[in-house]
Design a protein around this motif. Structure first.
Motif, PDB file in Angstrom:
ATOM      1  N   LEU A  99       0.827  -1.213   0.000  1.00  0.00           N
ATOM      2  CA  LEU A  99       0.000   0.000   0.000  1.00  0.00           C
ATOM      3  C   LEU A  99       0.859   1.259   0.000  1.00  0.00           C
ATOM      4  O   LEU A  99       0.625   2.183  -0.783  1.00  0.00           O
ATOM      5  CB  LEU A  99      -0.936   0.008   1.208  1.00  0.00           C
ATOM      6  N   TYR A 100       1.844   1.302   0.891  1.00  0.00           N
ATOM      7  CA  TYR A 100       2.701   2.486   0.948  1.00  0.00           C
ATOM      8  C   TYR A 100       3.589   2.587  -0.288  1.00  0.00           C
ATOM      9  O   TYR A 100       3.854   3.678  -0.781  1.00  0.00           O
ATOM     10  CB  TYR A 100       3.547   2.487   2.222  1.00  0.00           C
ATOM     11  N   ASN A 101       4.041   1.462  -0.789  1.00  0.00           N
ATOM     12  CA  ASN A 101       4.915   1.462  -1.952  1.00  0.00           C
ATOM     13  C   ASN A 101       4.203   2.007  -3.187  1.00  0.00           C
ATOM     14  O   ASN A 101       4.812   2.648  -4.028  1.00  0.00           O
ATOM     15  CB  ASN A 101       5.419   0.041  -2.216  1.00  0.00           C
ATOM     16  N   LYS A 126       5.154  12.387   0.149  1.00  0.00           N
ATOM     17  CA  LYS A 126       5.722  11.224  -0.544  1.00  0.00           C
ATOM     18  C   LYS A 126       6.908  10.655   0.226  1.00  0.00           C
ATOM     19  O   LYS A 126       7.072   9.435   0.292  1.00  0.00           O
ATOM     20  CB  LYS A 126       6.135  11.601  -1.956  1.00  0.00           C
ATOM     21  N   ALA A 127       7.706  11.501   0.839  1.00  0.00           N
ATOM     22  CA  ALA A 127       8.876  11.020   1.584  1.00  0.00           C
ATOM     23  C   ALA A 127       8.459  10.091   2.711  1.00  0.00           C
ATOM     24  O   ALA A 127       9.069   9.038   2.907  1.00  0.00           O
ATOM     25  CB  ALA A 127       9.671  12.201   2.134  1.00  0.00           C
ATOM     26  N   LEU A 142       9.282   6.115   2.982  1.00  0.00           N
ATOM     27  CA  LEU A 142       9.981   5.593   4.156  1.00  0.00           C
ATOM     28  C   LEU A 142       9.193   4.454   4.794  1.00  0.00           C
ATOM     29  O   LEU A 142       9.767   3.419   5.160  1.00  0.00           O
ATOM     30  CB  LEU A 142      10.212   6.717   5.173  1.00  0.00           C
ATOM     31  N   LEU A 143       7.877   4.601   4.891  1.00  0.00           N
ATOM     32  CA  LEU A 143       7.044   3.527   5.434  1.00  0.00           C
ATOM     33  C   LEU A 143       7.052   2.308   4.516  1.00  0.00           C
ATOM     34  O   LEU A 143       7.096   1.171   4.991  1.00  0.00           O
ATOM     35  CB  LEU A 143       5.614   4.023   5.663  1.00  0.00           C
ATOM     36  N   ALA A 144       7.045   2.523   3.196  1.00  0.00           N
ATOM     37  CA  ALA A 144       7.128   1.403   2.252  1.00  0.00           C
ATOM     38  C   ALA A 144       8.417   0.633   2.486  1.00  0.00           C
ATOM     39  O   ALA A 144       8.417  -0.603   2.540  1.00  0.00           O
ATOM     40  CB  ALA A 144       7.069   1.914   0.818  1.00  0.00           C
ATOM     41  N   PRO A 167      14.880   8.951  -3.350  1.00  0.00           N
ATOM     42  CA  PRO A 167      15.558  10.178  -2.911  1.00  0.00           C
ATOM     43  C   PRO A 167      14.735  11.035  -1.953  1.00  0.00           C
ATOM     44  O   PRO A 167      15.290  11.643  -1.045  1.00  0.00           O
ATOM     45  CB  PRO A 167      15.829  10.930  -4.219  1.00  0.00           C
ATOM     46  N   GLU A 168      13.406  11.064  -2.152  1.00  0.00           N
ATOM     47  CA  GLU A 168      12.561  11.888  -1.271  1.00  0.00           C
ATOM     48  C   GLU A 168      12.639  11.420   0.176  1.00  0.00           C
ATOM     49  O   GLU A 168      12.455  12.196   1.100  1.00  0.00           O
ATOM     50  CB  GLU A 168      11.095  11.857  -1.733  1.00  0.00           C
TER      51      GLU A 168
END
Length: 133
Positions: free
Chosen positions: A16-18, A28-29, A33-35, A63-64
């Motif tokens: 989901l996060y990805n 988005k960052a 990060l959660l993904a 990068p974000e």
């Protein structure tokens, strides 16, 4: 909750996060990060889809979220996923093996990886990534 359900739940969260499909609207960052975090947790339990996701996150970077591309860290995760039926992961492994500056690779091994990459994925496996180098 048993281990299998826990593993699957981590994998779903990573997915989901990805794909930026979470219910929480955030930058988005933080999504990236959660993904990365959920993919790592699920991958460490042996979930093949998460191993694939984590491999591509590490390969391409985010990068974000301050996650730099790191082919060396990506390689084992992509290899594990390739051994469990993910042809795009097998292709990425073959590509990384063929372009490694100090690689001492037997052509038979490389051929096997590329052959595996041309196989059809098992039913139900989503292939939402491309190799970006």
């Amino acid at each position: 909750m048993d281990r299998q359900n826990h593993r699957d739940a981590l994998g779903r969260l990573a997915e989901l996060y990805n794909r930026n499909l979470s219910l929480t609207a955030g930058p988005k960052a933080s999504q990236d990060l959660l993904a990365h975090q959920y993919a790592r947790l699920a991958a460490e339990t042996g979930l093949a889809s998460a191993q694939r996701d984590l491999g591509f996150i590490l390969l391409n970077g985010r990068p974000e979220a301050n996650i730099q591309p790191d082919p060396q860290k990506a390689m084992p995760w992509l290899f594990y996923a390739s051994q469990q039926g993910y042809p795009d992961a097998a292709f990425a492994v073959g590509f990384l093996m063929s372009t490694a500056p100090t690689a001492d690779i037997h052509s038979k091994q490389l051929r096997e990886v590329f052959d595996q990459a041309t196989q059809q994925p098992p039913e139900g496996l989503g292939l939402g990534y491309t190799l970006c180098l």
